[in-house]
Design a protein around this motif. Structure first.
Motif, PDB file in Angstrom:
ATOM      1  N   ARG A 220       0.837  -1.208   0.000  1.00 30.37           N
ATOM      2  CA  ARG A 220       0.000   0.000   0.000  1.00 30.37           C
ATOM      3  C   ARG A 220       0.870   1.255   0.000  1.00 30.37           C
ATOM      4  O   ARG A 220       0.585   2.247  -0.702  1.00 30.37           O
ATOM      5  N   GLU A 221       1.948   1.229   0.777  1.00 34.03           N
ATOM      6  CA  GLU A 221       2.856   2.364   0.831  1.00 34.03           C
ATOM      7  C   GLU A 221       3.543   2.585  -0.511  1.00 34.03           C
ATOM      8  O   GLU A 221       3.717   3.732  -0.955  1.00 34.03           O
ATOM      9  N   TYR A 222       3.922   1.504  -1.196  1.00 34.37           N
ATOM     10  CA  TYR A 222       4.557   1.635  -2.512  1.00 34.37           C
ATOM     11  C   TYR A 222       3.615   2.307  -3.505  1.00 34.37           C
ATOM     12  O   TYR A 222       4.024   3.200  -4.265  1.00 34.37           O
ATOM     13  N   PHE A 223       2.361   1.863  -3.525  1.00 32.36           N
ATOM     14  CA  PHE A 223       1.396   2.499  -4.422  1.00 32.36           C
ATOM     15  C   PHE A 223       1.217   3.975  -4.057  1.00 32.36           C
ATOM     16  O   PHE A 223       1.135   4.839  -4.936  1.00 32.36           O
ATOM     17  N   GLN A 224       1.170   4.277  -2.754  1.00 28.23           N
ATOM     18  CA  GLN A 224       0.973   5.654  -2.327  1.00 28.23           C
ATOM     19  C   GLN A 224       2.163   6.522  -2.717  1.00 28.23           C
ATOM     20  O   GLN A 224       1.996   7.701  -3.047  1.00 28.23           O
ATOM     21  N   VAL A 233      -2.167   7.218 -10.256  1.00 30.03           N
ATOM     22  CA  VAL A 233      -3.405   7.717  -9.668  1.00 30.03           C
ATOM     23  C   VAL A 233      -4.292   6.543  -9.287  1.00 30.03           C
ATOM     24  O   VAL A 233      -4.336   5.525  -9.986  1.00 30.03           O
ATOM     25  N   PHE A 234      -4.969   6.668  -8.147  1.00 30.11           N
ATOM     26  CA  PHE A 234      -6.006   5.721  -7.763  1.00 30.11           C
ATOM     27  C   PHE A 234      -7.333   6.177  -8.366  1.00 30.11           C
ATOM     28  O   PHE A 234      -7.650   7.364  -8.370  1.00 30.11           O
ATOM     29  N   VAL A 235      -8.112   5.230  -8.848  1.00 30.51           N
ATOM     30  CA  VAL A 235      -9.501   5.490  -9.216  1.00 30.51           C
ATOM     31  C   VAL A 235     -10.356   4.659  -8.265  1.00 30.51           C
ATOM     32  O   VAL A 235     -10.298   3.432  -8.272  1.00 30.51           O
ATOM     33  N   GLU A 236     -11.106   5.344  -7.427  1.00 26.64           N
ATOM     34  CA  GLU A 236     -11.874   4.687  -6.373  1.00 26.64           C
ATOM     35  C   GLU A 236     -13.234   4.225  -6.908  1.00 26.64           C
ATOM     36  O   GLU A 236     -13.744   4.767  -7.886  1.00 26.64           O
ATOM     37  N   PRO A 237     -13.852   3.243  -6.247  1.00 21.26           N
ATOM     38  CA  PRO A 237     -15.194   2.803  -6.682  1.00 21.26           C
ATOM     39  C   PRO A 237     -16.269   3.821  -6.324  1.00 21.26           C
ATOM     40  O   PRO A 237     -16.157   4.522  -5.317  1.00 21.26           O
TER      41      PRO A 237
END
Length: 389
Positions: A220-224, A233-237
């Motif tokens: 999770r930290e790597y993605f952040q 970029v995150f695309v949230e549901p």
């Protein structure tokens, strides 16, 4: 390399400073040179300046005060400011005491934030520069954009494979290491290999962690880190007023450039506008255009996706109330099955706009009001403000 007229405008009133952030090679220095041709510039990629200002941050203020009076009337540009965070205290003093203006440019604010650097307490506006957009390229070539990506130097390259490989290995990995953002270099390198299988898909942190040999929290930290450094970029549901069970609360993740994503995922060169790889690349490209439009027009709408347990899906849902639903398909001939997810979303949420973007030749509209648009037609409507403004 060709020069492009960028959409981003940095118009600073008297007394106003700014930060300009963006991934390396997106054209920040070129844009600032064109916008502020008479400005003094300090580039911290110059090792001599970097060492001088790191050892003695006050030396920066001494150099600025030594500038000619007519030069100081213009904003003073500092490139790669994150490399020497201590000079931000000097910038702050010069703004307060002398009324000077600065444009502080860099590839990431993460190091500054985590190091509690002085971010000027709201005294500087924030701008972001992204890769090239459809609007900025007068003779836009879609296959070239998907294969080369839209980093200016890559888009112009005769053979971008080596440039993309170098960018991924020397920048996306090495710069993260050099900035001290990760400690376990081997695990982060494995994370990039695992990213190939999760790009544009629902994120399963446990699966990625298993491939990397680290725990889910680290993944999770790597993605952040990639998000904070503007490399992804995150695309949230979208869950607003749901009556159908949503398949997951997990986000999707997309890299910042379609060409870089192709290199990371090992995508073969797209020879024609057809096939699954083309469809995924077109979806990614459409998302990047939406995000660039939102940023450059200084809008604040969320971009999410919608998916149910039964597999019904809408690629992108725009707006706080889900006012615009966008589905992207790579084909030119759209079948009823291609509209199933979009129709389900319309039935449940009644958006103002429901659009399927594809590679067809001309716009069409179904009996129940869904638009089927060529990707060019969609982008024309997007950038003209017809979809969200």
């Amino acid at each position: 390399m060709a020069l492009y007229r960028r959409t981003l405008r940095i118009d600073l009133p008297p007394g106003q400073s700014a930060f300009l952030w963006g991934p390396r090679k997106t054209g920040k220095s070129t844009l600032l040179g064109e916008t502020f041709p008479n400005s003094a510039r300090f580039d911290l990629l110059d090792s001599r300046l970097f060492l001088e200002f790191t050892r003695s941050p006050w030396a920066f203020a001494d150099r600025v005060r030594a500038l000619d009076e007519d030069v100081i009337q213009n904003p003073i540009i500092v490139d790669e400011v994150q490399k020497a965070p201590a000079i931000l205290d000097e910038v702050h003093r010069l703004i307060e005491a002398g009324g000077m203006r600065f444009v502080l440019c860099g590839s990431s604010a993460r190091k500054l934030k985590r190091g509690r650097a002085n971010l000027l307490g709201g005294r500087a506006w924030r701008f972001e520069l992204r890769p090239l957009t459809w609007l900025e390229l007068p003779n836009f070539d879609l296959l070239r954009a998907l294969n080369h990506g839209l980093i200016p130097r890559h888009y112009d390259a005769a053979n971008p494979k080596r440039d993309l490989s170098g960018y991924v290995n020397d920048y996306l990995k090495e710069e993260v290491f050099a900035e001290g953002l990760v400690r376990n270099i081997a695990a982060f390198s494995r994370f990039f290999d695992a990213l190939a299988f999760s790009h544009g898909e629902l994120l399963n942190y446990s699966n990625v962690a298993r491939d990397c040999g680290v725990d889910s929290k680290t993944v999770r930290e790597y993605f952040q880190i990639l998000v904070d450094t503007l490399l992804g970029v995150f695309v949230e549901p979208f869950n607003h007023r749901r009556s159908r069970a949503v398949i997951s609360r997990a986000p999707k993740f997309y890299l910042f450039d379609v060409g870089v994503a192709g290199q990371v995922t090992g995508r073969s060169k797209l020879e024609r506008a057809a096939g699954a790889d083309f469809g995924r690349a077109l979806e990614h490209f459409v998302l990047m255009e939406v995000l660039a439009y939102r940023s450059y027009r200084e809008l604040d709408f969320p971009v999410r996706f919608w998916r149910t347990k039964s597999g019904l899906e809408c690629d992108f849902v725009l707006g706080r109330e889900g006012e615009a639903a966008i589905e992207v398909k790579g084909g030119a001939n759209i079948r009823p099955a291609d509209l199933k997810g979009l129709r389900a979303y319309v039935c449940e949420h009644r958006p103002r706009h429901a659009i399927l973007v594809c590679h067809c030749d001309a716009p069409k509209r179904t009996e129940d009001g869904l638009w089927i648009l060529p990707w060019t037609g969609f982008l024309e409507r997007l950038w003209s403000g017809e979809i969200l403004a």
